[in-house]
Enzyme design. Structure first.
Site, short mmCIF file in Angstrom:
data_model
loop_
_atom_site.label_atom_id
_atom_site.label_comp_id
_atom_site.label_asym_id
_atom_site.label_seq_id
_atom_site.Cartn_x
_atom_site.Cartn_y
_atom_site.Cartn_z
N ARG A 1 6.91 4.71 1.65
CA ARG A 1 6.36 3.85 0.60
C ARG A 1 6.27 2.42 1.14
O ARG A 1 7.12 1.99 1.92
CB ARG A 1 7.24 3.90 -0.65
N LYS B 1 13.37 5.29 -3.69
CA LYS B 1 13.03 5.51 -5.09
C LYS B 1 14.05 6.41 -5.77
O LYS B 1 14.42 6.17 -6.93
CB LYS B 1 11.63 6.14 -5.18
N HIS C 1 -0.25 2.57 -0.29
CA HIS C 1 0.40 3.82 -0.69
C HIS C 1 -0.44 5.03 -0.28
O HIS C 1 0.07 6.15 -0.17
CB HIS C 1 0.62 3.82 -2.20
N ARG D 1 0.38 7.76 2.49
CA ARG D 1 1.19 8.93 2.17
C ARG D 1 0.29 10.11 1.77
O ARG D 1 0.54 11.25 2.15
CB ARG D 1 2.16 8.60 1.04
N HIS E 1 10.19 13.33 -1.26
CA HIS E 1 10.04 13.86 -2.61
C HIS E 1 11.27 14.70 -2.92
O HIS E 1 11.65 15.56 -2.13
CB HIS E 1 8.79 14.71 -2.73
#
Length: 416
Positions: free
Chosen positions: A241, A268, A331, A334, A358
């Site tokens: 990110r 995150k 972004h 990604r 993730h």
């Protein structure tokens, strides 16, 4: 504008009449001599009237102060009449049982669980929309229409996705109140279907191999702030990110172990993330270290080595290269990596997802995947850098050489 002298001289009439002051404030004079402060306003396209008290108990000065406070609420999207109704009688509410107190406890719990600083900032920002209206309400007495009023203050601005996230955040706070014995049910469940559904917007990215190659060649030709230049070159290879990249610090990198360990506080999901470093990234880092080793950041701001480049620096650079916001974003690298790596069918989808940081939502499956496909990810990241080099070289006319770029802060260097 009214004055106290003018108010005293007002004579009653057979019917109620208005003596105007300013900005919607007026004195409503009744035939019996009673005088009531009122304010007319518009909220969400509808007219409303707010009662501000009785003269002379509420003086002209006090009425104007109340009008200014109501105007401030309207600027924030809050209906002052609804706010007055909701907050009536709050002085008798035990402070620990208010929505605000419970929300603060819940935020402390989230922080203790290791949520990233960026996530905590977003949660506090969202709760900030609710506190002016229901912060002082007993959380166990909240009604669905009250929470809906909070959400409408966001929705009327066209921020449908923010309203949806705010509903989810309020739900989390109320469920925490249920767990701690201060509420009995989650009233936000009654609001399903009450909000305008936001249109799904995918982050802009170029996923066609030929266009990716064009983008990489454009990046090679970027002439701007050196920190941004290297960030642009490195980001496609590591596809983290943007905030994780721009805040990168030198002590997070193990050059011998070819590893970048990003602390959980910056992630995150609040969990440490490891990025295998390809030979191409290592070469870029060694060159970058010659120029920014005086700062703890890899990409220091041009104004101060004690802070990194701004969160919009990379996107601004992409705009300078001619890529519009609906074409490519920071972004978007990604999405490029995810799309092309999955399309190659060379790598396990779980390895790709784990490298994208993730988090698996299923607890049992997440425990099963604790090995994190590390060996495969090391090979995949080298493959990805090699693949980017192939895309960069594709369709390039032979015999043409790149010019040296000049960075005022770094001196002259060749494109890598």
């Amino acid at each position: 504008m009214l004055t106290d002298a003018a108010i005293r001289k007002l004579k009653v009439r057979d019917k109620p009449f208005k003596a105007a002051d300013m900005h919607g404030l007026y004195l409503l004079v009744h035939p019996n001599g009673a005088r009531y402060w009122r304010m007319d306003y518009r909220h969400a396209g509808k007219r409303g009237t707010l009662a501000l008290g009785v003269y002379p108990r509420v003086s002209l000065k006090a009425a104007r102060e109340k009008r200014a406070s109501a105007a401030d609420m309207l600027e924030k999207g809050i209906n002052p009449s609804v706010y007055k109704k909701i907050t009536r009688g709050l002085s008798s509410v035990p402070e620990a049982n208010t929505f605000k107190a419970v929300a603060e406890e819940w935020l402390e719990k989230c922080e203790a669980e290791g949520r990233s600083s960026s996530t905590m900032d977003k949660l506090r920002w969202l709760i900030g929309f609710a506190e002016p209206l229901i912060g002082g309400r007993p959380i166990g007495e909240l009604k669905a229409p009250e929470v809906l009023t909070v959400l409408r203050t966001v929705e009327v601005r066209g921020r449908y996705e923010t309203a949806r996230r705010l509903r989810s955040t309020c739900s989390s706070v109320i469920r925490y109140a249920i767990a701690t014995g201060r509420a009995e049910r989650d009233v936000t469940l009654d609001l399903r279907g009450a909000l305008i559904a936001p249109k799904v917007k995918h982050r802009a990215a170029l996923v066609e191999p030929q266009r990716v190659g064009e983008l990489l060649r454009a990046i090679d030709g970027y002439q701007g702030q050196p920190s941004v230049d290297f960030a642009l070159k490195i980001l496609p290879h590591v596809f983290v990110r943007p905030g994780e990249l721009r805040n990168a610090e030198w002590d997070e990198f193990d050059f011998d172990g070819t590893l970048w360990a990003i602390p959980g506080a910056r992630m995150k999901m609040g969990r440490e993330h490891n990025v295998p470093l390809s030979s191409q990234v290592l070469e870029l880092l060694r060159e970058l270290r010659l120029y920014t080793r005086h700062s703890r950041y890899l990409f220091p701001s041009i104004r101060s080595p004690d802070r990194p480049i701004s969160d919009n620096s990379i996107n601004a650079a992409l705009r300078r290269l001619g890529y519009a916001q609906n074409e490519m974003t920071a972004h978007g690298f990604r999405a490029i990596a995810s799309t092309l790596l999955n399309e190659s069918r060379k790598w396990h989808p779980d390895a790709i997802e784990r490298q994208l940081a993730h988090m698996e939502s299923n607890n049992v499956r997440r425990a099963y995947l604790r090995g994190e496909h590390w060996a495969e990810r090391v090979r995949m990241m080298q493959y990805w850098s090699d693949h980017l080099d192939k895309l960069r070289r594709a369709n390039v006319v032979r015999g043409k050489f790149t010019k040296e770029k000049s960075h005022p802060a770094f001196g002259r260097m060749k494109s890598v």
